[in-house]
Design an enzyme around this catalytic site. Structure first.
Site, PDB file in Angstrom:
ATOM      1  N   SER A 255       0.642  -1.274   0.015  1.00 36.32           N
ATOM      2  CA  SER A 255      -0.081   0.193  -0.035  1.00 36.32           C
ATOM      3  C   SER A 255       1.113   1.304   0.005  1.00 36.32           C
ATOM      4  O   SER A 255       1.569   1.399   1.070  1.00 36.32           O
ATOM      5  CB  SER A 255      -0.925  -0.026   1.171  1.00 36.32           C
ATOM      6  OG  SER A 255      -1.433   1.459   1.488  1.00 36.32           O
TER       7      SER A 255
ATOM      8  N   MET B 263      -8.924   7.893   0.047  1.00 37.47           N
ATOM      9  CA  MET B 263      -9.772   8.255   1.252  1.00 37.47           C
ATOM     10  C   MET B 263     -10.222   9.789   1.024  1.00 37.47           C
ATOM     11  O   MET B 263      -9.814  10.504   0.589  1.00 37.47           O
ATOM     12  CB  MET B 263      -9.028   8.129   2.247  1.00 37.47           C
ATOM     13  CG  MET B 263      -8.378   6.917   2.719  1.00 37.47           C
ATOM     14  SD  MET B 263      -7.731   6.659   4.266  1.00 37.47           S
ATOM     15  CE  MET B 263      -6.787   5.350   4.245  1.00 37.47           C
TER      16      MET B 263
ATOM     17  N   ASP C 235      -4.625   3.544  -1.867  1.00 42.38           N
ATOM     18  CA  ASP C 235      -5.878   3.964  -0.813  1.00 42.38           C
ATOM     19  C   ASP C 235      -6.254   5.321  -0.789  1.00 42.38           C
ATOM     20  O   ASP C 235      -5.513   6.157  -0.754  1.00 42.38           O
ATOM     21  CB  ASP C 235      -5.284   3.534   0.571  1.00 42.38           C
ATOM     22  CG  ASP C 235      -5.066   2.015   0.975  1.00 42.38           C
ATOM     23  OD1 ASP C 235      -6.218   1.280   0.680  1.00 42.38           O
ATOM     24  OD2 ASP C 235      -4.142   1.767   1.327  1.00 42.38           O
TER      25      ASP C 235
ATOM     26  N   HIS D 269      -1.107  -1.306  -4.341  1.00 47.22           N
ATOM     27  CA  HIS D 269      -2.339  -1.034  -3.793  1.00 47.22           C
ATOM     28  C   HIS D 269      -2.377   0.578  -3.361  1.00 47.22           C
ATOM     29  O   HIS D 269      -1.486   0.882  -2.751  1.00 47.22           O
ATOM     30  CB  HIS D 269      -2.470  -1.956  -2.596  1.00 47.22           C
ATOM     31  CG  HIS D 269      -3.758  -1.780  -1.714  1.00 47.22           C
ATOM     32  ND1 HIS D 269      -4.851  -2.390  -2.155  1.00 47.22           N
ATOM     33  CD2 HIS D 269      -4.189  -1.018  -0.691  1.00 47.22           C
ATOM     34  CE1 HIS D 269      -5.671  -2.159  -1.196  1.00 47.22           C
ATOM     35  NE2 HIS D 269      -5.394  -1.183  -0.302  1.00 47.22           N
TER      36      HIS D 269
ATOM     37  N   MET E 183     -11.662  -6.354   5.157  1.00 47.38           N
ATOM     38  CA  MET E 183     -10.379  -5.484   5.956  1.00 47.38           C
ATOM     39  C   MET E 183     -10.346  -6.307   7.161  1.00 47.38           C
ATOM     40  O   MET E 183     -11.142  -6.668   7.938  1.00 47.38           O
ATOM     41  CB  MET E 183     -11.285  -4.246   6.273  1.00 47.38           C
ATOM     42  CG  MET E 183     -11.517  -3.271   4.871  1.00 47.38           C
ATOM     43  SD  MET E 183      -9.996  -2.856   3.930  1.00 47.38           S
ATOM     44  CE  MET E 183      -9.383  -1.604   5.408  1.00 47.38           C
TER      45      MET E 183
ATOM     46  N   HIS F  29      -8.219   0.933  -3.936  1.00 48.20           N
ATOM     47  CA  HIS F  29      -9.024   0.822  -3.073  1.00 48.20           C
ATOM     48  C   HIS F  29      -9.953   1.968  -2.561  1.00 48.20           C
ATOM     49  O   HIS F  29      -9.182   2.839  -2.068  1.00 48.20           O
ATOM     50  CB  HIS F  29      -8.361  -0.034  -1.924  1.00 48.20           C
ATOM     51  CG  HIS F  29      -9.158  -0.072  -0.646  1.00 48.20           C
ATOM     52  ND1 HIS F  29      -8.722  -0.199   0.599  1.00 48.20           N
ATOM     53  CD2 HIS F  29     -10.440  -0.227  -0.523  1.00 48.20           C
ATOM     54  CE1 HIS F  29      -9.498  -0.573   1.621  1.00 48.20           C
ATOM     55  NE2 HIS F  29     -10.785  -0.392   1.009  1.00 48.20           N
TER      56      HIS F  29
ATOM     57  N   ASP G  90      -6.186  -6.534   4.232  1.00 50.70           N
ATOM     58  CA  ASP G  90      -5.790  -5.316   4.343  1.00 50.70           C
ATOM     59  C   ASP G  90      -5.739  -4.781   5.504  1.00 50.70           C
ATOM     60  O   ASP G  90      -7.014  -4.478   6.037  1.00 50.70           O
ATOM     61  CB  ASP G  90      -6.687  -4.503   3.381  1.00 50.70           C
ATOM     62  CG  ASP G  90      -6.001  -2.829   3.179  1.00 50.70           C
ATOM     63  OD1 ASP G  90      -5.069  -2.583   3.727  1.00 50.70           O
ATOM     64  OD2 ASP G  90      -6.793  -2.257   2.308  1.00 50.70           O
TER      65      ASP G  90
ATOM     66  N   MET H 116     -12.132   4.244  -0.703  1.00 50.44           N
ATOM     67  CA  MET H 116     -12.655   4.291   0.804  1.00 50.44           C
ATOM     68  C   MET H 116     -13.602   5.758   0.676  1.00 50.44           C
ATOM     69  O   MET H 116     -13.052   6.840   1.474  1.00 50.44           O
ATOM     70  CB  MET H 116     -11.831   4.298   1.843  1.00 50.44           C
ATOM     71  CG  MET H 116     -11.274   2.841   2.198  1.00 50.44           C
ATOM     72  SD  MET H 116      -9.759   2.814   3.104  1.00 50.44           S
ATOM     73  CE  MET H 116      -8.429   2.894   1.627  1.00 50.44           C
TER      74      MET H 116
HETATM   75  C1  DX5 Z   1      -6.686   1.040   5.762  1.00 49.63           C
HETATM   76  C2  DX5 Z   1      -6.026   1.125   4.240  1.00 49.63           C
HETATM   77  C3  DX5 Z   1      -4.789  -0.006   4.457  1.00 49.63           C
HETATM   78  C4  DX5 Z   1      -3.495   0.541   4.915  1.00 49.63           C
HETATM   79  C5  DX5 Z   1      -2.789  -0.631   5.117  1.00 49.63           C
HETATM   80  O1  DX5 Z   1      -7.527   2.038   5.762  1.00 49.63           O
HETATM   81  O2  DX5 Z   1      -6.881   0.472   3.485  1.00 49.63           O
HETATM   82  O3  DX5 Z   1      -4.205  -0.354   2.972  1.00 49.63           O
HETATM   83  O4  DX5 Z   1      -2.703   1.633   4.300  1.00 49.63           O
HETATM   84  O5  DX5 Z   1      -1.654   0.027   6.137  1.00 49.63           O
HETATM   85  P1  DX5 Z   1      -0.965  -0.999   7.116  1.00 49.63           P
HETATM   86  O6  DX5 Z   1      -0.266  -2.213   6.271  1.00 49.63           O
HETATM   87  O7  DX5 Z   1       0.042   0.003   7.661  1.00 49.63           O
HETATM   88  O8  DX5 Z   1      -1.927  -1.245   8.158  1.00 49.63           O
HETATM   89 ZN    ZN Z   2      -6.433  -0.526   1.534  1.00 52.69          ZN
END
Ligand code: DX5
Ligand code: ZN
Length: 224
Positions: A7, A36, A34, A32, A139, A68, A177, A70
């Site tokens: 990620s 948000m 992320d 990956h 998750m 991904h 994840d 969010m």
């Molecule tokens: C959480 C994200 C993850 C996160 C994983 O909201 O979707 O992808 O960045 O990070 P680590 O491996 O640090 O938990």
């Molecule tokens: Zn993620």
């Protein structure tokens, strides 16, 4: 062999390209991303322009761009992320008023579709859409931040999802994840996960990015 999907949330954004290249050259197959929005989750990260910038890096290294979302009502942004070059778009069941339609629109955009759910959401909410996806993300933390602790009930949920997929004859990926490290990865793989997202353990782990990716590969090469 499981697939590692680092990620980029935990990478140094000023050195994103070199961090991604290092991870892929060490054996990570997916990147990956992320996304948000500060609404669905409290945090704000990145959007389509960063996916667009990573597309040539993915082409050059052979990596798969795993996005991904969010964000609330992700259907509004399917086209933007597809046009930017995402290989897969994964959406949250909690964020979609019309989940079925959103997954259809991802497929119609020529992108692979994934579905995911928060740790507090019953896995049965996936049932109506399993035939539309080739990845279910379980998750293993509450989404929103990197660096959180793995939720210990997760392996049971992974097992349930894997058997739900088996029951409908789907060989979709089961991705995990959040809070995954070389020390706990065997528990999720044993439960049926085959794609492992890791942010902190890859980009902020004990060693270099290269060493951290190799630590994951070592962990699963030791599995029977
Ligand atoms: C959480 C994200 C993850 C996160 C994983 O909201 O979707 O992808 O960045 O990070 P680590 O491996 O640090 O938990
Ligand atoms: Zn993620």
């Amino acid at each position: 062999m499981p697939i590692l999907a680092p990620s980029i949330l935990a990478a140094d954004f000023a050195n994103l390209e070199s961090h991604c290249r290092e991870a892929v050259e060490a054996g990570a197959e997916w990147i990956h991303v992320d996304v948000m929005d500060g609404h669905f989750v409290p945090n704000i990260t990145i959007g389509p322009p960063v996916v667009r910038s990573l597309r040539p890096v993915a082409d050059d290294t052979g990596a798969f761009l795993d996005v991904h979302l969010m964000i609330e009502e992700p259907g509004r942004y399917v086209k933007a992320f597809a046009d930017a070059g995402a290989d897969r778009i994964t959406v949250h069941v909690e964020a979609c008023t019309h989940l079925h339609r959103t997954l259809q629109s991802i497929r119609e955009a020529g992108v692979r579709a994934g579905v995911t759910l928060n740790p507090g959401t019953p896995v049965s909410s996936l049932e109506p859409v399993l035939h539309l996806v080739d990845l279910v993300l379980v998750m293993t933390v509450n989404p929103g931040f990197g660096g959180q602790a793995f939720i210990p009930e997760s392996p049971d949920r992974i097992r349930t999802v894997r058997s739900m997929l088996d029951a409908v004859g789907s060989n979709a990926h089961v991705q995990v994840d959040g809070g995954i490290t070389p020390d706990n990865v065997s528990a999720v793989i044993d439960a049926g996960a085959d794609v492992v997202v890791a942010g902190s353990a890859v980009f902020r782990g004990r060693g270099t990015v290269d060493e951290n990716v190799r630590a994951f590969r070592r962990a699963w090469s030791q599995l029977a």
